[in-house]
Design an enzyme around this catalytic site. Structure first.
Site, PDB file in Angstrom:
ATOM      1  N   ASP A  31       0.824  -0.714  -0.095  1.00 16.62           N
ATOM      2  CA  ASP A  31       0.018   0.063   0.029  1.00 16.62           C
ATOM      3  C   ASP A  31       0.837   1.132   0.025  1.00 16.62           C
ATOM      4  O   ASP A  31       2.222   0.814   0.262  1.00 16.62           O
ATOM      5  CB  ASP A  31      -0.711   0.096   1.318  1.00 16.62           C
TER       6      ASP A  31
HETATM    7  C1  BGC Z   1      -5.226   3.223   0.388  1.00 18.87           C
HETATM    8  C2  BGC Z   1      -4.917   2.159  -1.401  1.00 18.87           C
HETATM    9  C3  BGC Z   1      -4.671   3.251  -2.640  1.00 18.87           C
HETATM   10  C4  BGC Z   1      -3.904   3.375  -2.814  1.00 18.87           C
HETATM   11  C5  BGC Z   1      -3.050   4.194  -3.560  1.00 18.87           C
HETATM   12  C6  BGC Z   1      -3.420   3.727   0.652  1.00 18.87           C
HETATM   13  O1  BGC Z   1      -3.843   5.289   1.105  1.00 18.87           O
HETATM   14  O2  BGC Z   1      -5.680   2.315   1.265  1.00 18.87           O
HETATM   15  O3  BGC Z   1      -6.581   2.052  -1.318  1.00 18.87           O
HETATM   16  O4  BGC Z   1      -4.640   2.314  -2.921  1.00 18.87           O
HETATM   17  O5  BGC Z   1      -3.826   4.678  -1.150  1.00 18.87           O
HETATM   18  O6  BGC Z   1      -3.830   5.494  -3.471  1.00 18.87           O
END
Ligand code: BGC
Length: 749
Positions: free
Chosen positions: A228
């Protein structure tokens, strides 16, 4: 997968490939002709940013269709809906030059307060897994990779980047992992996204048990594991654990740490090579962008799918659908400014946006209805609340039916924080009650990403249509449902409790001092409410239609030691076409562990014309009956009786049949450390144990076994070696040795 000779790359070059080249893409390898891979948020649309980048929904993205978010798709109970969303997102991704869309999110809705519940499907792993698999298949068939997230046990936003989700293994296996497992094994997503949080003390992005032992070795995942955004803390530990790609990039400091670790012998270069290969394999997803997408067709699709998702919770005396000729008072800001998606990284820039008021006016014109509007409240607190309410009440009084659009404002729920209440804002509750007191009939239409409490006003109104967040076509879909141009067929994917305090996670959510203890174990959502008999407002699986259905002729037969087949006939007994969700639950009657009263084990949604019947068959495999046995570290089916139940919802069963399964040969080998209770419960020797002991003991002692049942009760939890110690001499030794031999697994047929 393009085969690349890694010996042509230096260690530094390879280590640099292990993080992105920027916020949304991987490094290309020019010499080898390998392009950069673009990964972008979704998953109910494509969040393709050009210019300023962020992962919190701050900067704008290119227009794309906002399909119903996961909370709505979850309520459709229809894998076909999920697959069509996935496919359309895939088409748009290709047009926007995106190769991996980040999603779907399949975390379990453990607490209704989780700020990101709108991005997740359900409180049930089977439903989440089937919908997620359909989405991944639909999207990947269009040639666009998915990123199954957030792996794993990411069920809250509070302290999300550090908190340790402390969960016992049976609960992990039965509740928090199965949706991921099903999707990985059945739909083969190109990537899996490692979550921010820790799982039992170890960050998901550096948790070897999770990323390698479970994901790859047990489930056979062959794609790339992506972090993530910002989830990597120790890059070397992450590579060792099985993480391939750190996002976002670039991360020069982490590249250097990886290089140093290899040089110092802390990390084998082959581990770097493996991760590089998996990342480079993603280049296979890169294709020439196609020429745009059909904006109108996708908008129509968004409206059609949204109508499958809304849940009709209540409909007293058939107030819905609205009758032709009625004077309709539409009240509430959300009728003109729809809540259609929520905040954070999934926030899209929709190609257009339906509002319910306009759509209702269009339909009303054909049906000789009149539609008037009053805003009723201002969700930002502006204006004179009393005057707004009084104007709405006056309009309601002079109409045949009032339709109040209530819900949560965008600032009340988002990625990044959890809610602290289930209640609607007080100003809306007051409005609903005042309108209901004045109107002949009152309908409430809800827009919210997480469930809201209906207490304090539920009994005042005639009908409630829960729309959740329906995407850009939601306004049109709600109009279609209100006027009966579409039949409501959504079912709750999450229980609506009477009180927040009744939720099983209540005392342990969101945790404290860096830990959140999953103390309720497997008793999540309806599993808890059903097992404890806690009354709820509306159970999991609940939802009404404008027509009626019956289920008849349930028959269940075993198809092996640990599987069964159920068949039944479902009939549309009303006078309109409609869709019914057949829900198959299994209620175990036997076994050594505490099981929920019933668990959803199969479901299907069928469309039936008025009077039409269909016979359906459900194959219930081993997992439908199994629990995760921590002593044996595997799935086990206890021998005994299982009830197969067909539910209108998780609480109201309409048919039931029993099936007896031979189950697994018990693995438990008895030793002198096993308790007397375990000896007596043992399926091989238990039934004759007392006779054997009586025969072996001198008569005066042996007779006590039958004459003094309280003695047996008192030694139930005492290891056999201590029980033997109560008996003089070695009278029992030979008998016990012989009985232990008979429980040896290898010796049994
Ligand atoms: C989120 C993810 C997301 C990623 C990219 C993170 O803060 O938890 O779900 O895909 O950011 O934007």
């Amino acid at each position: 997968m393009p085969d690349i000779d890694l010996s042509r790359l230096s260690l530094e070059q390879k280590a640099a490939l292990l993080s992105g080249q920027d916020f949304w893409s991987t490094h290309p390898v020019q010499d080898a002709g390998l392009p950069s891979v673009v990964l972008t948020d979704g998953p109910h649309g494509v969040r393709r940013q050009v210019g300023e980048f962020d992962h919190m929904g701050i900067y704008q993205s290119l227009p794309s269709t906002c399909f119903p978010p996961a909370v709505a798709v979850g309520s459709s109970w229809d894998p076909e809906v999920a697959a069509r969303v996935g496919a359309a997102v895939g088409r748009e991704a290709r047009a926007l030059g995106v190769h991996v869309v980040l999603g779907p999110g399949v975390n379990i809705k453990r607490s209704p307060l989780c700020g990101r519940n709108f991005e997740y499907y359900s409180e049930d792993p089977l439903l989440s897994g089937h919908l997620g698999a359909a989405h991944v298949r639909g999207q990947q068939e269009e040639g666009v990779g998915a990123s199954l997230k957030h792996f794993a046990v990411n069920n809250q936003e509070t302290d999300r980047m550090r908190v340790s989700a402390d969960v016992d293994e049976r609960t992990l296996r039965e509740i928090y992992l199965p949706a991921f497992e099903h999707i990985v094994t059945e739909a083969r997503p190109a990537t899996v996204m490692a979550a921010y949080n820790k799982v039992n003390g170890v960050h998901a992005a550096q948790n070897r048990w999770l990323l390698t032992e479970v994901l790859r070795e047990e489930w056979g995942f062959t794609g790339a594991v992506v972090s993530d955004w910002g989830a990597v803390h120790d890059p070397v530990a992450s590579v060792l654990a099985g993480l391939d790609l750190e996002m976002p990039g670039p991360a020069p400091e982490n590249t250097r740490r990886i290089v140093d670790a290899v040089r110092e012998g802390e990390l084998d270069e082959s581990a770097v090579d493996t991760a590089v290969r998996r990342i480079l394999a993603l280049a296979g997803l890169v294709a020439e962008p196609c020429d745009g997408f059909d904006v109108d067709a996708h908008h129509r699709l968004a409206r059609e799918l949204a109508a499958e998702c809304a849940v009709l919770l209540k409909n007293e005396d058939g107030v819905l659908p609205l009758a032709p000729g009625q004077r309709v008072a539409v009240i509430g800001e959300f009728a003109t400014t729809p809540r259609h998606q929520a905040g954070g990284s999934s926030h899209l820039n929709p190609t257009r946006l339906d509002n319910a008021l306009d759509a209702m006016r269009e339909l009303a014109a054909e049906r000789t209805n009149t539609v008037d509007f009053a805003p009723g409240f201002a969700s930002d607190g502006s204006g004179d609340a009393v005057a707004l309410r009084e104007a709405a009440v006056a309009l309601a009084r002079s109409s045949d039916v009032a339709v109040v659009f209530a819900g949560l404002a965008e600032r009340e729920e988002s990625e990044g924080f959890d809610r602290d209440t289930l209640h609607l804002p007080a100003v809306q509750i007051e409005l609903i009650r005042a309108v209901a007191a004045a109107a002949v009939r009152t309908v409430v239409v809800l827009s919210n990403g997480g469930i809201v409490s209906l207490e304090g006003w539920h009994d005042d109104v005639d009908a409630i249509l829960e729309g959740f967040l329906l995407g850009q076509g939601g306004g049109g879909a709600l109009a279609d449902l209100l006027f009966g141009a579409a039949d409501p067929s959504g079912r709750l994917a999450e229980t609506i409790p009477l009180r927040l305090e009744d939720n099983p996670s209540f005392v342990n959510f969101p945790g404290e001092q860096g830990h959140v203890r999953y103390g309720e174990g497997v008793m999540v959502g309806y599993r808890w409410y059903g097992t404890t008999g806690t009354p709820v407002r509306y159970p999991f699986g609940h939802g009404l239609s404008y027509t009626t259905f019956t289920v008849s002729g349930l028959a269940v037969e075993s198809t092996g030691d640990d599987s069964a087949r159920a068949s039944l006939t479902v009939t549309n007994t009303g006078d309109r076409a409609g869709k019914h969700v057949v829900q198959v639950y299994v209620s175990p009657q036997a076994g050594p562990v505490r099981r929920p009263t019933r668990e959803l084990r199969a479901f299907t949604k069928v469309r039936l014309a008025p009077g039409e019947s269909r016979t359906l068959t459900f194959d219930l495999g081993r997992r439908a009956f199994a629990y995760y046995d921590v002593l044996d570290a595997g799935w086990a089916v206890a021998p005994g009786e299982y009830r197969v139940q067909i539910g209108e919802n998780a609480e109201h069963m309409v048919a039931e049949a029993s099936v007896s399964l031979a189950g697994d040969a018990p693995a438990q080998e008895l030793t002198l450390e096993s308790t007397f209770g375990e000896w007596i419960a043992h399926p091989v020797i238990g039934s004759t144990l007392l006779d054997e002991l009586t025969a072996a003991l001198p008569e005066d002692q042996g007779s006590q076994l039958s004459d003094r049942p309280e003695l047996l009760q008192a030694v139930r939890d005492v290891p056999m070696k201590r029980v033997v110690g109560l008996v003089e001499g070695d009278a029992l030794d030979a008998t016990l040795q012989r009985l232990m031999e008979r429980t040896r697994v290898a010796d049994r047929p």
